[in-house]
Design an enzyme around this catalytic site. Sequence first.
Site, PDB file in Angstrom:
ATOM      1  N   CYS A 269     129.099   1.249 -46.622  1.00 45.65           N
ATOM      2  CA  CYS A 269     129.228   0.213 -47.647  1.00 45.65           C
ATOM      3  C   CYS A 269     129.692   0.822 -48.974  1.00 45.65           C
ATOM      4  O   CYS A 269     130.809   1.310 -49.068  1.00 45.65           O
ATOM      5  CB  CYS A 269     127.929  -0.582 -47.765  1.00 45.65           C
ATOM      6  SG  CYS A 269     128.109  -2.119 -48.708  1.00 45.65           S
TER       7      CYS A 269
ATOM      8  N   HIS B 168     127.230  -2.589 -42.379  1.00 46.58           N
ATOM      9  CA  HIS B 168     125.952  -1.863 -42.323  1.00 46.58           C
ATOM     10  C   HIS B 168     125.562  -1.650 -40.859  1.00 46.58           C
ATOM     11  O   HIS B 168     124.981  -2.549 -40.249  1.00 46.58           O
ATOM     12  CB  HIS B 168     124.857  -2.647 -43.046  1.00 46.58           C
ATOM     13  CG  HIS B 168     124.990  -2.616 -44.529  1.00 46.58           C
ATOM     14  ND1 HIS B 168     124.489  -1.594 -45.304  1.00 46.58           N
ATOM     15  CD2 HIS B 168     125.601  -3.469 -45.385  1.00 46.58           C
ATOM     16  CE1 HIS B 168     124.770  -1.820 -46.574  1.00 46.58           C
ATOM     17  NE2 HIS B 168     125.447  -2.941 -46.648  1.00 46.58           N
TER      18      HIS B 168
ATOM     19  N   GLU C  87     123.190   0.033 -39.725  1.00 39.19           N
ATOM     20  CA  GLU C  87     121.723   0.016 -39.622  1.00 39.19           C
ATOM     21  C   GLU C  87     121.157  -1.400 -39.598  1.00 39.19           C
ATOM     22  O   GLU C  87     119.986  -1.597 -39.270  1.00 39.19           O
ATOM     23  CB  GLU C  87     121.097   0.827 -40.774  1.00 39.19           C
ATOM     24  CG  GLU C  87     121.068   0.147 -42.128  1.00 39.19           C
ATOM     25  CD  GLU C  87     122.395   0.158 -42.892  1.00 39.19           C
ATOM     26  OE1 GLU C  87     122.387  -0.324 -44.045  1.00 39.19           O
ATOM     27  OE2 GLU C  87     123.417   0.616 -42.361  1.00 39.19           O
TER      28      GLU C  87
END
Length: 193
Positions: free
Chosen positions: A77, A175, A177
């Site tokens: 990001c 993202h 994650e």
Amino acid sequence: MKIVIIDYGAGNIKNVKFAVERLGYQAILSDDEATIRTADKVIFPGVGEASSAMRKLDSTRLSIVIPTLKQPVLGICLGMQLMCKSTEEGSTEGLGIFNVDVFKFSKEVKVPQIGWNQIENLESTIFNGIKEKEFMYLVHSYYAPLCSASIAQTTYGITYSSALQKDNFYGVQFHPEKSSVAGEKILENFLKI
């Protein structure tokens, strides 16, 4: 394997650490140059505002360290955007790893882009096992245009780079994650480089 997540005050590092741990690895949070230089893999995350993040990197000399790293580095990001030449956000000069400037989305689309969107034209081993048009989670108001370093793209008003690669440096706008099984697979692929 020594995995270091760069801790420079730009949020979301705990989520990245938890995602790495879910894959069965341990990660160290650090802003120490020696610790980062001796890592096998480096993750450069980021949620926040570009100019204040760059000031933090400058104050800790990490703006000099990061572009000289030789091991695989993954920017996430804001981390990816700071790896570019510059960003319109705060008229900020970036690290210059990727030869592309970052721009704000036009007023024709809702800003920030928040939510799930597709990645396609996947051109890197970090996408092994990921299908074309897989959905990833994004939260951002700025984008890197398509360029020679693009290894994935996403369309939101325009088509832009959702992932970049140059030598040992990788960047993803989304993202991983927060992107469920597919996102964790991308993280795992990076850690296996």
